[in-house]
Motif scaffolding. Structure first.
Motif, PDB file in Angstrom:
ATOM      1  N   ASP A   2      54.897  46.386  29.481  1.00  0.00           N
ATOM      2  CA  ASP A   2      54.201  45.679  30.542  1.00  0.00           C
ATOM      3  C   ASP A   2      55.156  45.419  31.703  1.00  0.00           C
ATOM      4  O   ASP A   2      56.293  45.008  31.488  1.00  0.00           O
ATOM      5  CB  ASP A   2      53.659  44.357  30.016  1.00  0.00           C
ATOM      6  N   SER A  25      51.489  47.413  35.376  1.00  0.00           N
ATOM      7  CA  SER A  25      51.398  48.562  34.484  1.00  0.00           C
ATOM      8  C   SER A  25      51.522  48.081  33.045  1.00  0.00           C
ATOM      9  O   SER A  25      52.157  47.064  32.775  1.00  0.00           O
ATOM     10  CB  SER A  25      52.481  49.595  34.807  1.00  0.00           C
ATOM     11  N   THR A  28      45.906  45.423  31.886  1.00  0.00           N
ATOM     12  CA  THR A  28      44.877  45.365  32.919  1.00  0.00           C
ATOM     13  C   THR A  28      44.821  43.960  33.513  1.00  0.00           C
ATOM     14  O   THR A  28      44.568  42.991  32.799  1.00  0.00           O
ATOM     15  CB  THR A  28      43.507  45.734  32.329  1.00  0.00           C
ATOM     16  N   VAL A  29      45.060  43.868  34.819  1.00  0.00           N
ATOM     17  CA  VAL A  29      45.174  42.543  35.455  1.00  0.00           C
ATOM     18  C   VAL A  29      43.887  41.728  35.328  1.00  0.00           C
ATOM     19  O   VAL A  29      43.931  40.500  35.238  1.00  0.00           O
ATOM     20  CB  VAL A  29      45.593  42.653  36.944  1.00  0.00           C
ATOM     21  N   SER A  30      42.759  42.406  35.319  1.00  0.00           N
ATOM     22  CA  SER A  30      41.492  41.679  35.315  1.00  0.00           C
ATOM     23  C   SER A  30      41.237  40.951  33.996  1.00  0.00           C
ATOM     24  O   SER A  30      40.352  40.092  33.927  1.00  0.00           O
ATOM     25  CB  SER A  30      40.318  42.621  35.619  1.00  0.00           C
ATOM     26  N   THR A  31      41.988  41.269  32.964  1.00  0.00           N
ATOM     27  CA  THR A  31      41.801  40.601  31.670  1.00  0.00           C
ATOM     28  C   THR A  31      42.746  39.426  31.483  1.00  0.00           C
ATOM     29  O   THR A  31      42.714  38.775  30.437  1.00  0.00           O
ATOM     30  CB  THR A  31      41.972  41.602  30.511  1.00  0.00           C
ATOM     31  N   GLU A  71      42.325  40.701  43.792  1.00  0.00           N
ATOM     32  CA  GLU A  71      42.666  41.762  42.837  1.00  0.00           C
ATOM     33  C   GLU A  71      41.937  43.040  43.203  1.00  0.00           C
ATOM     34  O   GLU A  71      40.791  42.996  43.650  1.00  0.00           O
ATOM     35  CB  GLU A  71      42.250  41.356  41.412  1.00  0.00           C
ATOM     36  N   ASN A  73      40.910  46.054  41.025  1.00  0.00           N
ATOM     37  CA  ASN A  73      40.914  46.529  39.639  1.00  0.00           C
ATOM     38  C   ASN A  73      41.158  48.029  39.547  1.00  0.00           C
ATOM     39  O   ASN A  73      41.777  48.499  38.581  1.00  0.00           O
ATOM     40  CB  ASN A  73      39.601  46.156  38.962  1.00  0.00           C
ATOM     41  N   GLU A  75      43.125  49.734  41.416  1.00  0.00           N
ATOM     42  CA  GLU A  75      44.562  49.939  41.591  1.00  0.00           C
ATOM     43  C   GLU A  75      45.379  49.131  40.591  1.00  0.00           C
ATOM     44  O   GLU A  75      46.599  49.298  40.523  1.00  0.00           O
ATOM     45  CB  GLU A  75      44.967  49.550  43.016  1.00  0.00           C
ATOM     46  N   ASN A  76      44.708  48.250  39.844  1.00  0.00           N
ATOM     47  CA  ASN A  76      45.395  47.354  38.901  1.00  0.00           C
ATOM     48  C   ASN A  76      46.504  46.577  39.613  1.00  0.00           C
ATOM     49  O   ASN A  76      47.640  46.463  39.139  1.00  0.00           O
ATOM     50  CB  ASN A  76      45.978  48.120  37.720  1.00  0.00           C
ATOM     51  N   THR A  77      46.147  46.067  40.773  1.00  0.00           N
ATOM     52  CA  THR A  77      47.103  45.397  41.654  1.00  0.00           C
ATOM     53  C   THR A  77      46.542  44.056  42.111  1.00  0.00           C
ATOM     54  O   THR A  77      45.336  43.938  42.360  1.00  0.00           O
ATOM     55  CB  THR A  77      47.401  46.283  42.877  1.00  0.00           C
ATOM     56  N   ARG A  97      51.983  37.162  35.002  1.00  0.00           N
ATOM     57  CA  ARG A  97      50.817  37.319  34.129  1.00  0.00           C
ATOM     58  C   ARG A  97      50.716  36.132  33.198  1.00  0.00           C
ATOM     59  O   ARG A  97      51.744  35.584  32.759  1.00  0.00           O
ATOM     60  CB  ARG A  97      50.951  38.601  33.307  1.00  0.00           C
TER      61      ARG A  97
END
Length: 116
Positions: A2, A25, A28-31, A71, A73, A75-77, A97
């Motif tokens: 991570d 990386s 998943t940021v949204s989780t 966010e 999602n 781009e996971n950024t 995180r």
């Protein structure tokens, strides 16, 4: 592994704007709950903003109305749009995180300097 990598720091004049990015990386940021935390020179850590896993953003009183967290999602950024910057906003900004209970993985940070 991570990883969180911040970018977008630099020197900005008072009243200016800047957008920070935090590319994630390995997860998943949204989780997760994603935090922005800053540390001014010679000071302790200060919480700035959080986006919950439900996508709700929270802000400290010191930045409310000036900063916007978001966010992407695809781009996971995670982003932090900072407007009406003040010298007191000078700090190293960290993307972190976590979850509702706390933070568990930190980026290396990016330095923002507000000065004329």
């Amino acid at each position: 592994e991570d990883q969180l990598v911040e970018s977008g720091g630099g020197l900005v004049q008072p009243g200016g704007s800047l957008e920070l990015s935090c590319a994630a990386s390995g997860f998943t940021v949204s989780t997760y709950w994603m935090y922005w935390v800053r540390q001014a020179p010679g000071k302790g850590l200060e919480w700035v903003s959080t986006i919950s896993s439900a996508g709700i953003a929270y802000y400290s009183d010191s930045v409310k109305g000036r900063f916007t967290a978001s966010e992407d999602n695809a781009e996971n950024t995670v982003y932090l749009q900072m407007n009406s910057l003040k010298p007191v906003d000078t700090a190293v900004y960290y993307c972190v995180r976590g979850d509702y209970y706390g933070m568990d993985s930190w980026g290396k940070g990016t330095l923002i300097t507000i000065s004329s």
